[in-house]
Design a protein around this motif. Structure first.
Motif, PDB file in Angstrom:
ATOM      1  N   SER A 164       8.169   9.429 -11.415  1.00 29.13           N
ATOM      2  CA  SER A 164       9.378   8.808 -10.872  1.00 29.13           C
ATOM      3  C   SER A 164       9.262   7.298 -10.755  1.00 29.13           C
ATOM      4  CB  SER A 164       9.688   9.398  -9.491  1.00 29.13           C
ATOM      5  OG  SER A 164       9.945  10.776  -9.586  1.00 29.13           O
ATOM      6  N   TRP A 165       8.039   6.757 -10.908  1.00 27.93           N
ATOM      7  CA  TRP A 165       7.844   5.333 -10.657  1.00 27.93           C
ATOM      8  C   TRP A 165       7.150   4.649 -11.836  1.00 27.93           C
ATOM      9  CZ3 TRP A 165      10.596   3.057  -7.144  1.00 27.93           C
ATOM     10  CH2 TRP A 165      11.085   3.823  -6.076  1.00 27.93           C
ATOM     11  N   LYS A 166       7.628   4.962 -13.039  1.00 31.53           N
ATOM     12  CA  LYS A 166       7.116   4.277 -14.230  1.00 31.53           C
ATOM     13  C   LYS A 166       7.460   2.792 -14.152  1.00 31.53           C
ATOM     14  CE  LYS A 166       7.773   8.423 -17.046  1.00 31.53           C
ATOM     15  NZ  LYS A 166       8.469   9.024 -18.203  1.00 31.53           N
ATOM     16  N   PRO A 167       6.568   1.890 -14.550  1.00 29.74           N
ATOM     17  CA  PRO A 167       5.342   2.119 -15.309  1.00 29.74           C
ATOM     18  C   PRO A 167       4.131   2.493 -14.453  1.00 29.74           C
ATOM     19  CG  PRO A 167       5.632  -0.210 -14.978  1.00 29.74           C
ATOM     20  CD  PRO A 167       6.837   0.454 -14.377  1.00 29.74           C
ATOM     21  N   VAL A 206       0.829  -1.207   0.000  1.00 32.25           N
ATOM     22  CA  VAL A 206       0.000   0.000   0.000  1.00 32.25           C
ATOM     23  C   VAL A 206       0.863   1.258   0.000  1.00 32.25           C
ATOM     24  CG1 VAL A 206      -0.265   0.102   2.526  1.00 32.25           C
ATOM     25  CG2 VAL A 206      -2.007   1.114   1.038  1.00 32.25           C
ATOM     26  N   ARG A 207       2.020   1.202   0.649  1.00 33.01           N
ATOM     27  CA  ARG A 207       2.897   2.367   0.649  1.00 33.01           C
ATOM     28  C   ARG A 207       3.378   2.684  -0.771  1.00 33.01           C
ATOM     29  NH1 ARG A 207       4.676   7.234   2.647  1.00 33.01           N
ATOM     30  NH2 ARG A 207       6.388   7.715   1.234  1.00 33.01           N
ATOM     31  N   HIS A 208       3.698   1.642  -1.547  1.00 32.17           N
ATOM     32  CA  HIS A 208       4.182   1.892  -2.903  1.00 32.17           C
ATOM     33  C   HIS A 208       3.050   2.349  -3.822  1.00 32.17           C
ATOM     34  CE1 HIS A 208       7.112   2.038  -6.003  1.00 32.17           C
ATOM     35  NE2 HIS A 208       6.491   1.143  -6.756  1.00 32.17           N
ATOM     36  N   ILE A 209       1.846   1.913  -3.538  1.00 28.84           N
ATOM     37  CA  ILE A 209       0.701   2.455  -4.285  1.00 28.84           C
ATOM     38  C   ILE A 209       0.602   3.957  -4.049  1.00 28.84           C
ATOM     39  CG2 ILE A 209      -1.825   2.486  -4.418  1.00 28.84           C
ATOM     40  CD1 ILE A 209      -1.733  -0.537  -3.778  1.00 28.84           C
ATOM     41  N   LEU A 210       0.702   4.360  -2.783  1.00 30.80           N
ATOM     42  CA  LEU A 210       0.628   5.787  -2.456  1.00 30.80           C
ATOM     43  C   LEU A 210       1.801   6.558  -3.052  1.00 30.80           C
ATOM     44  CD1 LEU A 210      -0.481   5.501   1.283  1.00 30.80           C
ATOM     45  CD2 LEU A 210      -1.917   6.072  -0.688  1.00 30.80           C
ATOM     46  N   THR A 211       2.995   5.967  -3.004  1.00 30.45           N
ATOM     47  CA  THR A 211       4.175   6.615  -3.588  1.00 30.45           C
ATOM     48  C   THR A 211       4.000   6.807  -5.092  1.00 30.45           C
ATOM     49  OG1 THR A 211       5.601   5.640  -1.892  1.00 30.45           O
ATOM     50  CG2 THR A 211       6.674   6.423  -3.890  1.00 30.45           C
ATOM     51  N   SER A 212       3.429   5.804  -5.748  1.00 37.14           N
ATOM     52  CA  SER A 212       3.192   5.901  -7.190  1.00 37.14           C
ATOM     53  C   SER A 212       2.184   7.002  -7.503  1.00 37.14           C
ATOM     54  CB  SER A 212       2.692   4.567  -7.736  1.00 37.14           C
ATOM     55  OG  SER A 212       3.650   3.547  -7.545  1.00 37.14           O
ATOM     56  N   ARG A 265      -2.703  -5.752  -7.377  1.00 41.25           N
ATOM     57  CA  ARG A 265      -3.080  -7.163  -7.317  1.00 41.25           C
ATOM     58  C   ARG A 265      -1.869  -8.084  -7.210  1.00 41.25           C
ATOM     59  NH1 ARG A 265      -6.663  -5.073 -11.112  1.00 41.25           N
ATOM     60  NH2 ARG A 265      -5.352  -5.729 -12.861  1.00 41.25           N
ATOM     61  N   SER A 266      -0.771  -7.763  -7.902  1.00 36.12           N
ATOM     62  CA  SER A 266       0.364  -8.697  -7.987  1.00 36.12           C
ATOM     63  C   SER A 266       1.456  -8.435  -6.956  1.00 36.12           C
ATOM     64  CB  SER A 266       0.993  -8.630  -9.377  1.00 36.12           C
ATOM     65  OG  SER A 266       1.720  -7.411  -9.538  1.00 36.12           O
ATOM     66  N   GLU A 322      -4.132   1.960 -14.771  1.00 35.41           N
ATOM     67  CA  GLU A 322      -4.173   0.547 -15.158  1.00 35.41           C
ATOM     68  C   GLU A 322      -2.968  -0.197 -14.575  1.00 35.41           C
ATOM     69  OE1 GLU A 322      -4.389  -2.305 -19.144  1.00 35.41           O
ATOM     70  OE2 GLU A 322      -4.405  -0.115 -19.355  1.00 35.41           O
ATOM     71  N   ALA A 323      -1.775   0.407 -14.665  1.00 33.62           N
ATOM     72  CA  ALA A 323      -0.569  -0.227 -14.126  1.00 33.62           C
ATOM     73  C   ALA A 323      -0.615  -0.292 -12.612  1.00 33.62           C
ATOM     74  CB  ALA A 323       0.661   0.546 -14.583  1.00 33.62           C
ATOM     75  N   ILE A 324      -1.108   0.763 -11.971  1.00 38.67           N
ATOM     76  CA  ILE A 324      -1.190   0.763 -10.509  1.00 38.67           C
ATOM     77  C   ILE A 324      -2.185  -0.289 -10.032  1.00 38.67           C
ATOM     78  CG2 ILE A 324      -1.874   2.131  -8.495  1.00 38.67           C
ATOM     79  CD1 ILE A 324      -0.650   4.571  -9.908  1.00 38.67           C
TER      80      ILE A 324
END
Length: 269
Positions: free
Chosen positions: A162-165, A150-156, A177-178, A170-172
């Motif tokens: 800075s966090w492509k893709p 969840v932290r990386h979702i928020l960071t994205s 999920r994965s 859609e990518a988030i």
């Protein structure tokens, strides 16, 4: 794992823990809180050895492994610089999934503060945890670091460029999920796996460990540079109090999802 080695060959991991002191200081506080006063400790996937060297300075007998040859060499140099080389029983290049160079139940406690970030396949995560259990003595302690999804979702969401893709929903959503993330920009953070916070305790308990504590190592990751500049401008005493507050709050289960790193503390059954 060649991607991991290539990434860390050009990354200053020792310096990162200096630049982001909260993670290191919080982890050290809880590691020292629970470690036995004496014993043989394995730092498995130790990076450049910042934790190992700190524990060696406290008098612990350490063994260090890492996948990246550069980090193993750096750890040797850091230990020598700080006159604790004699506290180490060895510095080894090794994969956390295959620790055949060690006997079963060899160590009184084991640290694994990096490998679980990079192991994207569940089968390989299970191998790493099985090896962690095998080399740790019965009733020995383990300290395992994870990164929360969840932290990386928020960071994205905060820094999509800075966090492509992860710069589109859609990518988030797929990442949500994965838990697997592969940075689009070459040279950025290597392929990684982020756990759901709720899954970490069951994952460890189902694989032979009893939970002792579970903390947020770096809730301070929410602070941006402007915030840090403000608190550092207040002086060392104010920064010390800030870190003390975050150490105290690290055990609050409500902060686990916003911490950039998590620390599981358990006992080997």
């Amino acid at each position: 794992m060649s991607e991991v080695i290539n990434y860390y060959n050009q990354f200053d991991e020792w310096g990162r823990l200096d630049r982001e002191p909260i993670e290191f200081q919080v982890n050290c506080h809880y590691i020292k809180k629970y470690l036995p006063r004496t014993g043989s400790i394995l730092d498995n996937g130790a990076g450049p050895g910042k934790y190992s060297v700190a524990l060696a300075q406290e008098g612990y007998h350490m063994t260090l492994t890492d996948l990246t040859p550069k980090f193993v060499d750096m750890a040797k140099s850091k230990a020598k610089e700080r006159n604790v080389e004699g506290q180490f029983d060895g510095f080894y290049e090794a994969d956390a999934r295959a620790l055949s160079l060690f006997n079963s139940e060899q160590f009184d406690a084991t640290l694994m503060l990096g490998p679980m970030y990079h192991i994207q396949q569940e089968e390989d995560r299970l191998k790493a945890i099985a090896e962690l259990r095998r080399v740790t003595k019965r009733d020995g302690l383990v300290f395992v670091a994870f990164m929360p999804r969840v932290r990386h979702i928020l960071t994205s969401l905060l820094n999509p460029r800075s966090w492509k893709p992860n710069d589109n929903m859609e990518a988030i959503d797929a990442f949500s999920r994965s838990g697997c993330f592969d940075h689009s920009n070459e040279g950025r953070f290597t392929g990684a796996y982020y756990f759901e916070v709720k899954d970490i305790k069951p994952f460890m308990e189902n694989n032979g460990f009893e939970t002792i504590n579970f903390i947020g190592s770096n809730v301070g990751a929410i602070l941006n540079q402007e915030s840090w500049n403000y608190w550092e401008g207040k002086g060392e005493e104010e920064v010390r109090k800030l870190i003390g507050l975050l150490i105290e709050r690290a055990e609050d289960p409500h902060v686990l999802g916003i911490s950039s790193h998590l620390l599981y503390i358990g006992r080997r059954k």
